[in-house]
Design a protein around this motif. Structure first.
Motif, PDB file in Angstrom:
ATOM      1  N   UNK A  69      52.311  32.796 -57.604  1.00  0.00           N
ATOM      2  CA  UNK A  69      53.355  33.803 -57.854  1.00  0.00           C
ATOM      3  C   UNK A  69      52.924  35.183 -57.358  1.00  0.00           C
ATOM      4  N   UNK A  70      53.899  35.920 -56.867  1.00  0.00           N
ATOM      5  CA  UNK A  70      53.662  37.283 -56.406  1.00  0.00           C
ATOM      6  C   UNK A  70      54.546  38.235 -57.206  1.00  0.00           C
ATOM      7  N   UNK A  71      54.059  39.448 -57.464  1.00  0.00           N
ATOM      8  CA  UNK A  71      54.850  40.405 -58.255  1.00  0.00           C
ATOM      9  C   UNK A  71      56.112  40.836 -57.526  1.00  0.00           C
ATOM     10  N   UNK A  72      57.152  41.136 -58.282  1.00  0.00           N
ATOM     11  CA  UNK A  72      58.394  41.618 -57.685  1.00  0.00           C
ATOM     12  C   UNK A  72      58.229  43.038 -57.180  1.00  0.00           C
ATOM     13  N   UNK A  73      57.430  43.832 -57.886  1.00  0.00           N
ATOM     14  CA  UNK A  73      57.173  45.223 -57.513  1.00  0.00           C
ATOM     15  C   UNK A  73      55.731  45.331 -57.044  1.00  0.00           C
ATOM     16  N   UNK A  74      55.561  45.787 -55.797  1.00  0.00           N
ATOM     17  CA  UNK A  74      54.225  45.925 -55.219  1.00  0.00           C
ATOM     18  C   UNK A  74      54.057  47.337 -54.683  1.00  0.00           C
ATOM     19  N   UNK A  75      52.874  47.922 -54.876  1.00  0.00           N
ATOM     20  CA  UNK A  75      52.608  49.303 -54.448  1.00  0.00           C
ATOM     21  C   UNK A  75      51.157  49.393 -54.002  1.00  0.00           C
ATOM     22  N   UNK A  76      50.747  50.489 -53.386  1.00  0.00           N
ATOM     23  CA  UNK A  76      49.349  50.642 -52.972  1.00  0.00           C
ATOM     24  C   UNK A  76      48.419  50.566 -54.178  1.00  0.00           C
ATOM     25  N   UNK A  77      47.206  50.003 -53.997  1.00  0.00           N
ATOM     26  CA  UNK A  77      46.279  49.845 -55.120  1.00  0.00           C
ATOM     27  C   UNK A  77      45.991  51.172 -55.829  1.00  0.00           C
ATOM     28  N   UNK A  78      46.006  51.109 -57.179  1.00  0.00           N
ATOM     29  CA  UNK A  78      45.700  52.264 -58.024  1.00  0.00           C
ATOM     30  C   UNK A  78      44.533  51.887 -58.919  1.00  0.00           C
ATOM     31  N   UNK A  79      43.469  52.645 -58.878  1.00  0.00           N
ATOM     32  CA  UNK A  79      42.236  52.300 -59.587  1.00  0.00           C
ATOM     33  C   UNK A  79      42.373  52.533 -61.083  1.00  0.00           C
ATOM     34  N   UNK A  80      41.639  51.704 -61.859  1.00  0.00           N
ATOM     35  CA  UNK A  80      41.524  51.880 -63.310  1.00  0.00           C
ATOM     36  C   UNK A  80      40.042  51.822 -63.668  1.00  0.00           C
ATOM     37  N   UNK A  81      39.696  52.338 -64.811  1.00  0.00           N
ATOM     38  CA  UNK A  81      38.307  52.353 -65.254  1.00  0.00           C
ATOM     39  C   UNK A  81      38.023  51.088 -66.045  1.00  0.00           C
ATOM     40  N   UNK A  82      37.147  50.233 -65.505  1.00  0.00           N
ATOM     41  CA  UNK A  82      36.774  48.998 -66.184  1.00  0.00           C
ATOM     42  C   UNK A  82      35.457  48.516 -65.617  1.00  0.00           C
ATOM     43  N   UNK A  83      34.742  47.690 -66.415  1.00  0.00           N
ATOM     44  CA  UNK A  83      33.436  47.159 -66.025  1.00  0.00           C
ATOM     45  C   UNK A  83      33.466  45.653 -66.194  1.00  0.00           C
ATOM     46  N   UNK A  84      32.813  44.930 -65.249  1.00  0.00           N
ATOM     47  CA  UNK A  84      32.736  43.484 -65.339  1.00  0.00           C
ATOM     48  C   UNK A  84      33.682  42.807 -64.387  1.00  0.00           C
ATOM     49  N   UNK A  85      33.432  41.458 -64.159  1.00  0.00           N
ATOM     50  CA  UNK A  85      34.231  40.700 -63.216  1.00  0.00           C
ATOM     51  C   UNK A  85      35.486  40.107 -63.830  1.00  0.00           C
ATOM     52  N   UNK A  86      35.616  40.178 -65.176  1.00  0.00           N
ATOM     53  CA  UNK A  86      36.824  39.682 -65.820  1.00  0.00           C
ATOM     54  C   UNK A  86      37.687  40.863 -66.254  1.00  0.00           C
ATOM     55  N   UNK A  87      38.999  40.651 -66.370  1.00  0.00           N
ATOM     56  CA  UNK A  87      39.867  41.769 -66.759  1.00  0.00           C
ATOM     57  C   UNK A  87      39.421  42.397 -68.075  1.00  0.00           C
ATOM     58  N   UNK A  88      39.481  43.693 -68.161  1.00  0.00           N
ATOM     59  CA  UNK A  88      39.026  44.378 -69.380  1.00  0.00           C
ATOM     60  C   UNK A  88      39.976  44.133 -70.545  1.00  0.00           C
ATOM     61  N   UNK A  89      39.449  44.219 -71.755  1.00  0.00           N
ATOM     62  CA  UNK A  89      40.277  44.060 -72.946  1.00  0.00           C
ATOM     63  C   UNK A  89      41.240  45.219 -73.126  1.00  0.00           C
TER      64      UNK A  89
END
Length: 492
Positions: free
Chosen positions: A405-425
């Motif tokens: 599946x692909x998102x209906x709304x796509x935009x240029x990547x926007x960074x977030x603050x997180x650590x680790x290879x799995x999605x942050x809590x």
């Protein structure tokens, strides 16, 4: 057609047609040449007189030409544009006679039988023709004779005029190559001592026919007039324009639309005969003060159905300033495309026609090129998996196929603050706080190394679908080679 009148034919040869066309727009001082790639080699295609005097010639390797003439100025040749330019010259030559055809890729042939007296005789006509071409910056060689072959020979090998009934006298001193023969045949004839046309006519015909076949004698007879050779004028393209004069001036919108409907019926009948459809229509309304109002209609698809086209004109007609009244209407299809006849059925839906008409209506307000649609592209890179195309010049895709599946709304990547290879809590994005509820992934997307894209060239991404307690379903990715988390899309 002209009983009792000697046929007279003019051959026009433009030896530097391609370079003259380019230099007319952008003159160059010094040696100039056009190049064209042939058999993986860039070669001289056409050149000006200065370059020829410098020792360059057609077919010469461009690298050798630059080494031989370092100051050579070159540009890429465009044979298609040259063909269009020759077509323009053919239309211009119609001022001298109604029978004008093409002679190869760089010449024209004119049947001036019965036309020369309109210009004061053949000499005056040729003088006017040469003068106009010279003034336009074109080098032209002109030949005139009783036959097409004689005119061609004189234009290419001895620019001149063969008086009526004196074709052999004019052609006799010319090389046998003037008979439009293959180069191998010309060499073979010259080795036999037959250097010119006069010597060829004195030779025995039977041995020549046995050795060289019928083509040699056919070309000779065509040039001398003993065998006919027709001149086929280029067929004029159909003209898609109709007009109507009103018995009395009117300023009523209903009257103008009624006249427009009559014009559309006539025009669409012409289009139907040619299996064509109009893409751009221009309605010209002439007022009694001789000023004209123009209503242009650009269609999303080629059409020739008056019932569908007429309502699309209503908005443009309503904005026309009729002044003291309109007394003439003219309709012209300025852009036409092929529209073959199709089999119709009672089960065919008209939804596609309704969509095309809607695109046309919107296009008349915002511009047809501004109505766009998304189309799938053959790439697994999210940014490259679609293209934006004009809705009027493309067809909708039958379906989007994607393994994930692909998102209906796509935009240029926007960074977030997180650590680790799995999605942050929990994380913050666009000044909002989110808490992860459910994740799906990862989906690793590798770069397409064959594309010139510095962002994706040496990178890979691990994509995750993240559902948050706040109700947002986001598409996040992680970059292992340069650890970091980004949001690139949102699911509905």
């Amino acid at each position: 057609m002209f009983d009792g009148i000697n046929r007279r034919v003019v051959s026009l040869w433009f030896p530097r047609l391609a370079s003259d066309r380019v230099l007319r727009a952008r003159p160059v001082d010094g040696p100039f040449a056009l190049t064209l790639k042939e058999n993986n080699a860039n070669r001289i295609y056409c050149l000006n007189e200065t370059a020829e005097r410098g020792g360059l010639h057609r077919g010469m390797s461009f690298s050798d030409a630059r080494a031989f003439c370092p100051e050579l100025i070159s540009r890429q040749a465009d044979p298609v544009a040259d063909g269009r330019f020759l077509s323009i010259l053919r239309r211009w030559a119609l001022r001298y006679c109604p029978w004008v055809g093409f002679e190869g890729r760089d010449g024209l042939v004119l049947d001036i039988t019965g036309s020369a007296h309109l210009f004061g005789g053949e000499a005056a006509m040729l003088c006017d023709l040469r003068g106009r071409l010279t003034q336009a910056g074109l080098l032209a060689r002109v030949g005139l004779g009783d036959t097409r072959g004689a005119a061609w020979a004189l234009a290419h090998f001895g620019e001149g005029v063969a008086q009526p009934g004196e074709v052999l006298e004019a052609l006799a001193p010319l090389s046998v190559a003037a008979l439009r023969l293959e180069s191998d045949m010309v060499v073979a004839l010259q080795r036999l001592g037959l250097q010119n046309i006069g010597q060829l006519t004195e030779a025995a015909r039977a041995p020549l026919a046995r050795r060289f076949g019928p083509d040699l004698l056919m070309r000779l007879d065509q040039a001398l007039g003993t065998q006919p050779e027709e001149i086929s004028p280029q067929k004029e393209p159909p003209h898609y324009g109709v007009r109507i004069s009103l018995p009395e001036p009117t300023g009523l919108e209903a009257d103008v639309l009624a006249g427009t409907e009559r014009l559309l019926i006539q025009l669409c009948e012409k289009l139907k005969q040619q299996e064509a459809g109009a893409r751009v229509l221009c309605l010209t309304l002439r007022r009694v003060d001789k000023n004209a109002q123009h209503v242009e209609l650009r269609l999303a698809r080629p059409l020739r159905d008056p019932a569908r086209i007429l309502p699309l004109f209503q908005r443009g007609v309503s904005e026309v300033d009729a002044g003291y009244g309109i007394d003439q209407l003219r309709m012209e299809a300025t852009q036409v495309e092929p529209l073959p006849t199709e089999q119709v059925s009672h089960v065919v839906s008209d939804k596609a026609d309704q969509l095309d008409d809607l695109i046309t209506r919107i296009g008349t307000r915002v511009g047809l090129e501004n109505v766009q649609r998304f189309l799938p592209a053959d790439s697994h890179i999210p940014e490259r998996s679609f293209i934006i195309a004009s809705a009027a010049y493309s067809k909708p895709a039958s379906g989007w196929s994607s393994p994930r599946p692909r998102p209906l709304l796509m935009f240029p990547p926007e960074s977030i603050t997180a650590i680790g290879a799995r999605p942050p809590q929990s994380f913050r994005w666009r000044r909002m706080s989110f808490t992860t509820m459910r994740v799906t992934g990862p989906e690793r997307i590798m770069p397409e190394w064959w594309l010139e894209d510095e962002i994706w060239r040496h990178a890979m991404r691990d994509y995750w679908r993240v559902e948050t307690h706040q109700g947002r379903r986001l598409w996040l990715f992680y970059t292992p080679q340069n650890p970091g988390w980004f949001v690139q899309g949102e699911f509905p």
